[in-house]
Design a protein around this motif. Structure first.
Motif, PDB file in Angstrom:
ATOM      1  N   UNK A 127       0.835  -1.202   0.000  1.00 47.29           N
ATOM      2  CA  UNK A 127       0.000   0.000   0.000  1.00 47.29           C
ATOM      3  C   UNK A 127       0.871   1.254   0.000  1.00 47.29           C
ATOM      4  N   UNK A 128       1.916   1.272   0.826  1.00 43.70           N
ATOM      5  CA  UNK A 128       2.812   2.428   0.888  1.00 43.70           C
ATOM      6  C   UNK A 128       3.488   2.664  -0.455  1.00 43.70           C
ATOM      7  N   UNK A 129       3.886   1.577  -1.122  1.00 42.20           N
ATOM      8  CA  UNK A 129       4.519   1.716  -2.438  1.00 42.20           C
ATOM      9  C   UNK A 129       3.551   2.300  -3.466  1.00 42.20           C
ATOM     10  N   UNK A 130       2.291   1.873  -3.398  1.00 41.71           N
ATOM     11  CA  UNK A 130       1.276   2.404  -4.321  1.00 41.71           C
ATOM     12  C   UNK A 130       1.076   3.901  -4.079  1.00 41.71           C
ATOM     13  N   UNK A 131       0.986   4.286  -2.813  1.00 43.57           N
ATOM     14  CA  UNK A 131       0.808   5.701  -2.478  1.00 43.57           C
ATOM     15  C   UNK A 131       2.022   6.526  -2.903  1.00 43.57           C
ATOM     16  N   UNK A 132       3.215   5.987  -2.678  1.00 41.93           N
ATOM     17  CA  UNK A 132       4.422   6.708  -3.059  1.00 41.93           C
ATOM     18  C   UNK A 132       4.502   6.872  -4.575  1.00 41.93           C
TER      19      UNK A 132
END
Length: 659
Positions: A565-570
């Motif tokens: 999820x963090x990678x998608x947001x970044x």
């Protein structure tokens, strides 16, 4: 003296009046004095008080109380009526008295409103005395007090009334609240302190000297008041220099600061650049730089990397530069510029050592940086701060709120309940945006998330308090570099605290200053950034994830789904497809700040002074902040214009908590 001489003076004054009349008409301005009765709001409830006999600055007499015979005068009280009129005869008699043994002895009668004077009796006396250049005209004054309001000019006027009690000075009339306090601080005076007659005479003489130099620099003042220009001038030079500088030296110093004076007087003078786009134009400058063997670059730090992680982060940026450019650049670092005097010395040494580009890496160095930039216009100066209205230097900072949004989403996913702790640094530009972005990120993964806010600039032990309150996920400072140790320390970034107080790292926003420095040096080597006269817009770089200046470090202890999820947001943040604030947002007071249909402008984010409704806590008042943080808040605080000015502070604190 003879009446003929007085008649000749009238003829000269009439010619000047006719010329002024034509010029004002051609420029679309009213050629006659202002009329106070037309300016006063109807039914305003204004209070009238007697001030008594005042030596009125002549330039402050701008109009008349009632319309009467305003057509007899120009806006500056030059005569307009024919030599054969009764008006002219009376003017000539007054002129003869002024030039004779008796002089004009009777004071005029006038009203003062918002610092300007409107004549009720004595128009011709004003006309004669102004014709002969009298700097002050005695008058019995009645003051019309406007109702107090939040309008800046009205607030500034009520501050003037306090200033006048001690100074008895009418010659400065600021338009912005807080400027009188700044002036007193730069004159090394306390608010309410009574001035001596000698101090009043000295100030009036020095200010007149400065105003003459200021008005000679440019035919048009571009909306800048001499007193506003003086405030900026006093940031760089002591008041006593007005008694030492020659006219040529003073004019030169004012001319060097002219664009900055214009910029600081405007509300919209700061241009915020949010993309790493240079201003290369492929001109002759680029060819000149292309022929350079080396570009000489200097870094000036307030402290040292050994005692400041903030300086350590910028030194990591310097190292990045050297790796990228190799022998195309020569880089030097200067440390311990921890007072105004030491800062000036360090920057001066950098220039003497050949620096063509100087980065000063903390906000308290901005004044010394500006002073050097004015002195060395061919050197490019940048100061690490935000919202500084100076055209001679550029400022730079990072949109750390973007990474805070992602760490908020991680915190919301990890927290075992709905409570998350947040330790903020100081209430400066951009910090409320970071708090709110974190809160919105937490809501993304946990709609019930509540952010409990504490401040490291206030007395107390936030982390211990969170542990005692049972809060187990905490957001703290941002990591100064991408070195893994800062994530593992758990005094940076977001971490989990177990029931025994052990800390488990989760993630941390990181500063990647090298990316910004690389962008600037590439731009300069390609011929970008040419300082041009006449440009009165200050450029502030505010770069984020899309420029590589802000990053995110994640612990290997994060669950895989949360990491994805963090990678998608970044990725979305980097590409510009995700905006933390483009959604419905409600503030603590219940007002809807965004209905979800628009994006906030950079200026709105920088100046954000409210908190989301899922944040429990408030923005601290200046008087409650610890002394070590007050200088930074004075420089960049979101309420800096409301902070009472004080005498010059000689010691600066570390800016490690800037993010």
């Amino acid at each position: 003296m003879s009446i003929q001489t007085a008649m000749d003076e009238y003829s000269q004054a009439l010619r000047l009046g006719q010329k002024e009349y034509r010029e004002l008409l051609m420029s679309g301005k009213d050629p006659h004095p202002a009329v106070l009765d037309d300016l006063l709001p109807e039914n305003a409830g204004d209070v009238v008080t007697d001030v008594g006999l005042v030596e009125i600055p002549a330039e402050r007499i701008v109009g008349v109380k009632s319309a009467g015979r305003i057509t007899a005068f120009t806006a500056s009280f030059r005569p307009l009526l024919d030599l054969k009129t009764e008006f002219a005869a009376k003017w000539i008699n007054l002129c003869a008295a002024h030039l004779g043994d008796t002089g004009i002895t009777d004071p005029i009668l006038c009203f003062e409103y918002l610092g300007n004077f409107y004549v009720q009796e004595g128009n011709k006396r004003v006309s004669v005395l102004r014709h002969f250049g009298s700097p002050r005209i005695p008058g019995n004054v009645r003051r019309i007090l406007p109702e107090q309001s939040e309008e800046p000019r009205i607030k500034a006027y009520w501050e003037f009334l306090e200033f006048y009690k001690g100074s008895q000075i009418y010659s400065v009339q600021f338009r912005r609240p807080g400027d009188y306090a700044k002036l007193l601080a730069r004159l090394d005076k306390e608010n309410g302190q009574v001035w001596t007659e000698a101090e009043r005479r000295t100030f009036n003489a020095y200010f007149q000297y400065f105003r003459d130099a200021f008005q000679s620099v440019s035919d048009k003042a571009e909306g800048v008041l001499p007193e506003e220009a003086l405030l900026l001038w006093l940031e760089l030079y002591p008041f006593e220099d007005l008694g030492r500088l020659s006219t040529a030296e003073l004019k030169k110093s004012v001319a060097a600061l002219w664009e900055d004076m214009v910029a600081t007087s405007k509300e919209d003078s700061v241009k915020v650049q949010t993309k790493a786009e240079d201003d290369t134009k492929g001109n002759i400058v680029s060819r000149l730089f292309a022929g350079l063997e080396q570009l000489d670059v200097a870094f000036v730090h307030q402290l040292t990397p050994a005692n400041s992680t903030w300086a350590m982060g910028h030194e990591a940026g310097r190292t990045h530069l050297e790796k990228v450019f190799g022998d195309k650049i020569k880089v030097r670092s200067y440390y311990d510029a921890n007072s105004p005097e030491l800062a000036e010395q360090a920057i001066e040494q950098a220039v003497q050592d050949g620096a063509q580009v100087v980065f000063t890496t903390s906000p308290p160095l901005s004044r010394a940086t500006l002073k050097a930039a004015v002195k060395y216009p061919k050197v490019r100066f940048l100061n690490c701060s935000v919202d500084q209205p100076y055209t001679s230097i550029r400022t730079y900072y990072g949109r750390i709120y973007e990474a805070k949004f992602i760490t908020g989403a991680i915190a919301g996913a990890i927290a075992g309940d709905d409570r998350i702790g947040y330790i903020a640094g100081s209430p400066i530009f951009g910090v409320p945006a970071s708090i709110n972005a974190f809160a919105l990120g937490a809501q993304l993964t946990n709609p019930r998330a509540q952010i409990e806010l504490r401040w490291s600039c206030l007395p107390g032990t936030p982390q211990a308090d969170f542990f005692e309150d049972g809060i187990r996920v905490i957001s703290n400072r941002d990591a100064p570099t991408q070195a893994k140790m800062f994530l593992d320390f758990c005094s940076y970034g977001t971490y989990l605290m177990d029931d025994r107080g052990n800390l488990v790292p989760l993630c941390a926003p990181i500063w990647l200053w090298g990316k910004f420095y690389e962008f600037v040096i590439r731009s300069i080597l390609a011929g970008g950034w040419k300082r041009e006269k006449g440009i009165s817009t200050a450029l502030n770089y505010w770069l984020g994830m899309d420029s590589g200046v802000i990053g995110l470090s994640m612990s290997n202890k994060l669950p895989e789904g949360v990491r994805q999820l963090a990678n998608i947001l970044q990725d979305g943040m980097t590409k510009g497809t995700i905006d933390p604030f483009q959604r419905r947002i409600v503030a603590q007071d219940g007002t809807v700040k965004n209905d979800g249909t628009r994006r906030f402008q950079p200026e709105e984010l920088l100046h954000m002074d409210w908190l989301c409704d899922n944040v429990l806590g408030e923005i601290p008042q200046f008087e409650d902040i610890l002394p070590m943080s007050k200088n930074l808040v004075r420089e960049l605080g979101i309420y800096r214009d409301q902070i009472p000015a004080e005498k010059e502070v000689r010691n600066h604190e570390d800016t490690e908590c800037l993010g």
